[in-house]
Write an enzyme that holds these catalytic residues in place. Structure first.
Site, PDB file in Angstrom:
ATOM      1  N   PHE A 257      20.274  18.743  46.953  1.00  0.00           N
ATOM      2  CA  PHE A 257      20.723  19.783  45.976  1.00  0.00           C
ATOM      3  C   PHE A 257      19.428  20.585  45.559  1.00  0.00           C
ATOM      4  CE2 PHE A 257      19.645  15.670  44.044  1.00  0.00           C
ATOM      5  CZ  PHE A 257      18.617  16.001  43.058  1.00  0.00           C
TER       6      PHE A 257
ATOM      7  N   HIS B  93       0.995  -1.262   0.051  1.00  0.00           N
ATOM      8  CA  HIS B  93       0.082   0.001  -0.101  1.00  0.00           C
ATOM      9  C   HIS B  93       0.941   1.359   0.082  1.00  0.00           C
ATOM     10  CE1 HIS B  93      -2.979   2.871   1.231  1.00  0.00           C
ATOM     11  NE2 HIS B  93      -2.206   3.258   2.147  1.00  0.00           N
TER      12      HIS B  93
ATOM     13  N   HIS C  62      16.957  20.476  30.080  1.00  0.00           N
ATOM     14  CA  HIS C  62      16.056  19.878  30.882  1.00  0.00           C
ATOM     15  C   HIS C  62      15.108  19.270  29.892  1.00  0.00           C
ATOM     16  CE1 HIS C  62      12.582  19.070  33.732  1.00  0.00           C
ATOM     17  NE2 HIS C  62      12.038  20.004  33.015  1.00  0.00           N
TER      18      HIS C  62
END
Ligand code: ATP
Length: 452
Positions: free
Chosen positions: A369, A296, A430
């Site tokens: 942290f 297809h 990030h």
């Protein structure tokens, strides 16, 4: 309670099926072929090959246009909080905004962008005004496959040629407002591309001599089972994202004019007709006694778009270049983003507030942290982006690389963190960890906060 049923027989059937599934899972048995799904063929959209080729130059994906304009919303409107209002008016007039960056323009940028006005007597005062506060620099396109620029020229011309008392008005604009007054846009395509390169050096418009297009290819089950070697053929295309859906192979093929090229390789969809052209793939890979063609291809670029969106839905992720990397490696990182095939759906440069940093890192609250991380993230402007691509969340995380750059250098040396991160805290970029987080962060950064 079930009555009148042969319970022992049902138990046996269920047990047999479970046993069979176990064997299939263990690779001891092949799954019986399922009934073939018949995809709508070319007949559903009776378009000639010529028409398909004609349409193919609107390069895929997603009907993007080839022409982009740079627009500037001036400092007084930014100060008055009218950016969203103006952007909405631009969108209501049929334009799309591909990127939006809040920037303090340099004198050079102002003089380049407004070069056409430089002979005007109060030009120097105008430059000072433009430097007086942040502007919004936009990349504007027309949504449909038509040229964005002429409409701006039309607006501009109409505006200039009209009687001063009769500025052109678009629906929803105040009497004295036209889009041209609201947002400055350059006059010519040549200027537009120059400005685009000047303001957004890494914005990729795919302006090539041979625009890349994608099409969907399906190899039906019978052929797939019998002729796996056929897959070698796909090296001639840039076959992306191979995906097995049961016994059918579904591929997104990429090259210039992919739709018409693949269609011409397939040949006629009716097997008897295909066999008249023995070179056609449908003739070569016809299966004896199977009347359905085994391959297809999308009929038109718009069918390809629909089919590809169905099988390979685009995903969005939230991405951010952290402040120190935004200062030192922004262009290199943006280049890598583009090269990895992401489209930048939204972008802005903004210093995160503590509230925003706390939102993005709320899972880390309480960790040793955490405070340092929030301080670091708010120390200067970040580049905040919405990236779009199939499987964008995972792909962006892969491109970022492991959190710790020391590990990144060992395991993913080409990743952004391997190349641009400083240490585990100052690690360049990030990215959301899953689709839900991505949606929330996008809403947070570009939704509610933008509207404020
Ligand atoms: N041990 C650590 N010391 C200092 N900072 C850290 C430490 N671990 C993580 N970070 C910081 O916190 C961020 C979030 O940590 P996380 O474990 O979620 O990593 P990530 O998912 O790879 O990164 P991000 O959430 O920024 O995309 C890191 O990107 C890094 O800036």
């Amino acid at each position: 309670m079930v009555k009148g049923v042969n319970a022992p027989l049902i138990t046996k059937i269920v047990t047999d099926l479970v046993q069979e599934e176990r064997k299939i899972a263990a690779g001891e048995k092949e799954r019986a072929e399922v009934e073939e799904i018949v995809f709508p063929e070319e007949g559903s959209s009776e378009e000639s090959d010529e028409e398909a080729v004609e349409e193919a130059h609107y390069f895929f994906p997603f009907s993007e246009v080839l022409t982009y304009s740079v627009g500037i919303i001036k400092p007084d409107d930014v100060l008055a909080g009218r950016v969203e209002e103006i952007k909405n008016k631009i969108k209501d007039a049929g334009f799309d905004i591909k990127a939006d960056e809040k920037r303090m323009l340099t004198e050079e940028q102002i003089r380049v962008f407004y070069a056409r006005k430089k002979e005007e007597p109060d030009f120097d005062a105008f430059v000072q005004f433009m430097k007086s506060g942040p502007c919004h620099v936009l990349i504007i396109t027309k949504k449909e496959a038509s040229d964005a620029i002429p409409q701006w020229i039309d607006l501009h011309k109409t505006n200039e040629s009209a009687e001063p008392e009769e500025p052109i008005n678009l629906p929803g604009l105040k009497e004295t407002e036209s889009l041209v007054n609201l947002c400055d846009v350059e006059d010519s395509i040549e200027d537009a591309s120059r400005h685009l390169a000047f303001f957004f050096p890494n914005f990729h418009t795919n302006k090539g001599k041979h625009p890349v297009e994608r099409t969907l290819a399906i190899i039906r089950p019978t052929l797939l089972k019998e002729r796996r070697k056929f897959l070698v053929f796909f090296f001639f295309f840039n076959a992306l994202f191979p995906m097995y859906s049961g016994p059918t192979l579904i591929l997104a093929l990429t090259r210039e004019n992919a739709v018409s090229h693949w269609r011409s390789l397939l040949g006629p969809k009716i097997l008897e007709e295909a066999k008249e052209n023995p070179e056609s793939l449908r003739a070569q890979y016809a299966i004896e006694n199977v009347p359905i063609n085994q391959l297809h291809g999308s009929s038109t670029p718009s069918d390809a778009q629909k089919e590809l969106e169905f099988f390979f839905p685009e995903e969005q992720t939230f991405a951010l270049i952290k402040p120190d990397a935004a200062k030192t490696h922004k262009d290199e990182i943006m280049k890598k983003v583009k090269e990895a095939g992401f489209s930048i759906s939204k972008v802005k440069e903004q210093a995160l507030t503590r509230e925003m940093a706390a939102h993005f890192y709320k899972d880390h609250e309480g960790k040793p942290f955490y405070e340092e991380l929030v301080n670091f993230m708010t120390q200067g402007p970040s580049v905040i982006m919405v990236l779009s691509k199939e499987n964008a969340v995972e792909e962006w995380r892969k491109l970022m690389g492991p959190t710790n750059p020391e590990e990144a250098k060992k395991t993913s040396p080409k990743s952004i963190r391997a190349q641009f991160a400083h240490d585990i805290l100052s690690n360049a970029v990030h990215g959301s960890s899953n689709v839900e987080h991505a949606e929330r962060s996008i809403q947070f950064a570009f939704g509610e906060l933008d509207a404020d």
